[in-house]
Write a protein that holds these residues in place. Structure first.
Motif, PDB file in Angstrom:
ATOM      1  N   ALA A 147      -3.305   4.618   7.502  1.00 27.89           N
ATOM      2  CA  ALA A 147      -4.768   4.581   7.580  1.00 27.89           C
ATOM      3  C   ALA A 147      -5.232   3.337   6.856  1.00 27.89           C
ATOM      4  CB  ALA A 147      -5.371   5.809   6.946  1.00 27.89           C
ATOM      5  N   GLN A 189     -15.699   0.202  13.013  1.00 27.36           N
ATOM      6  CA  GLN A 189     -14.961   0.873  14.080  1.00 27.36           C
ATOM      7  C   GLN A 189     -13.667   0.116  14.345  1.00 27.36           C
ATOM      8  OE1 GLN A 189     -17.179   1.681  17.640  1.00 27.36           O
ATOM      9  NE2 GLN A 189     -15.363   1.804  18.915  1.00 27.36           N
ATOM     10  N   ASP A 190     -12.603   0.865  14.618  1.00 23.08           N
ATOM     11  CA  ASP A 190     -11.329   0.249  14.940  1.00 23.08           C
ATOM     12  C   ASP A 190     -11.395  -0.393  16.319  1.00 23.08           C
ATOM     13  OD1 ASP A 190      -9.529   0.887  12.683  1.00 23.08           O
ATOM     14  OD2 ASP A 190     -10.052   2.932  13.209  1.00 23.08           O
ATOM     15  N   VAL A 231      -3.615   9.389  19.019  1.00 19.71           N
ATOM     16  CA  VAL A 231      -4.200   9.113  17.703  1.00 19.71           C
ATOM     17  C   VAL A 231      -5.708   8.982  17.865  1.00 19.71           C
ATOM     18  CG1 VAL A 231      -4.302   7.564  15.725  1.00 19.71           C
ATOM     19  CG2 VAL A 231      -2.118   7.945  16.893  1.00 19.71           C
ATOM     20  N   THR A 270      -9.176   8.184  15.774  1.00 27.73           N
ATOM     21  CA  THR A 270      -9.718   7.615  14.536  1.00 27.73           C
ATOM     22  C   THR A 270     -11.236   7.750  14.572  1.00 27.73           C
ATOM     23  OG1 THR A 270      -7.905   6.010  14.469  1.00 27.73           O
ATOM     24  CG2 THR A 270      -9.798   5.598  13.041  1.00 27.73           C
ATOM     25  N   HIS A 273     -14.965   7.415  12.388  1.00 28.98           N
ATOM     26  CA  HIS A 273     -15.714   6.911  11.241  1.00 28.98           C
ATOM     27  C   HIS A 273     -17.026   7.678  11.151  1.00 28.98           C
ATOM     28  CE1 HIS A 273     -13.071   3.517  10.424  1.00 28.98           C
ATOM     29  NE2 HIS A 273     -13.036   3.290  11.727  1.00 28.98           N
ATOM     30  N   LYS A 275     -13.322   7.852   6.802  1.00 28.77           N
ATOM     31  CA  LYS A 275     -12.478   7.582   7.965  1.00 28.77           C
ATOM     32  C   LYS A 275     -11.487   8.721   8.099  1.00 28.77           C
ATOM     33  CE  LYS A 275      -9.091   4.261   9.787  1.00 28.77           C
ATOM     34  NZ  LYS A 275      -8.402   2.977   9.520  1.00 28.77           N
ATOM     35  N   THR A 308      -8.269  10.151  10.405  1.00 32.47           N
ATOM     36  CA  THR A 308      -7.255   9.804  11.393  1.00 32.47           C
ATOM     37  C   THR A 308      -6.449  11.055  11.738  1.00 32.47           C
ATOM     38  OG1 THR A 308      -7.064   7.571  10.452  1.00 32.47           O
ATOM     39  CG2 THR A 308      -5.326   8.293  11.952  1.00 32.47           C
ATOM     40  N   THR A 336      -3.294  12.478  14.141  1.00 29.40           N
ATOM     41  CA  THR A 336      -2.136  12.142  14.967  1.00 29.40           C
ATOM     42  C   THR A 336      -1.541  13.440  15.502  1.00 29.40           C
ATOM     43  OG1 THR A 336      -1.650  10.207  13.587  1.00 29.40           O
ATOM     44  CG2 THR A 336       0.112  11.001  15.028  1.00 29.40           C
TER      45      THR A 336
END
Length: 206
Positions: free
Chosen positions: A10, A127-128, A159, A161, A163, A168, A170, A172
């Motif tokens: 992360a 944001q990713d 995955v 993710t 926000h 955050k 995550t 999986t």
């Protein structure tokens, strides 16, 4: 049976806020009337509001202290058949910033792994860039999927993710069939990851 360890990852992306204030100089002329400044200072009330907002504490000062309790037992049983609902707490040196939990089990020949991690910081996270955008989940959310093969055994993984303010999350989720050596179906893994993510985000506010 083979075990398939995964690595939790992360990353927090720092956010820098740069505010530049410019004041235009009045042009010179022959008039004796005083020139009006083109860039006026904000009213005191506006400045006070901005200062108060900048110094406001983060919405989430710390992550959930008991990450393994953030998912209902029914969700764990559904997504990871045969797993102990108590889960395994993520080992971290700073529980004031990061916590997490994982569940995994082999039910017959059907393998599943699920983990969640929480990271909090003092500012809203970006944001990713990886993954497809997911709507109606936190402030921003992305989902990515992949199929990997190890010793002729496929494992499909998703995955998610998320926000939300300064937190955050995550998630999986992966699995495969050790009899057919095929990965779990893409639809089942995607749905399971999103279900866990929704529960994990809701747990932020208790």
């Amino acid at each position: 049976m083979r075990s398939l360890p995964l690595t939790l990852a992360a990353r927090l992306l720092p956010v820098a806020l740069i505010v530049t204030v410019g004041v235009a100089m009045p042009a010179t002329g022959g008039s004796d009337a005083p020139a009006e400044p083109t860039g006026a200072s904000p009213p005191p009330s506006t400045a006070a509001t901005a200062t108060a907002g900048a110094s406001a504490p983060p919405r989430y000062p710390k992550p959930p202290s008991k990450a393994c309790a953030t998912l209902p037992a029914s969700t764990v049983k559904e997504l990871v058949p045969g797993a102990k609902t108590a889960g395994n707490e993520l080992k971290t040196s700073d529980v004031s910033r990061r916590t997490g939990c994982s569940w995994h089990a082999l039910d017959g020949f059907d393998y599943r792994w699920l983990d969640i991690s929480y990271d909090v910081t003092g500012a809203a996270a970006k944001q990713d860039e990886n993954g497809s955008a997911i709507s109606d989940l936190g402030d921003t959310a992305t989902l990515s999927q992949q199929l990997t093969t190890n010793d002729d055994q496929e494992i499909r993984e998703a995955v998610v993710t998320v926000h939300q303010d300064n937190a955050k999350i995550t998630v999986t989720y992966n699995g495969g069939d050790f009899s057919s050596h095929q990965g779990a179906s893409a639809g089942a893994i995607r749905k399971g990851a999103l279900t866990a993510a929704e529960k994990a985000v809701a747990a932020l506010d208790g």
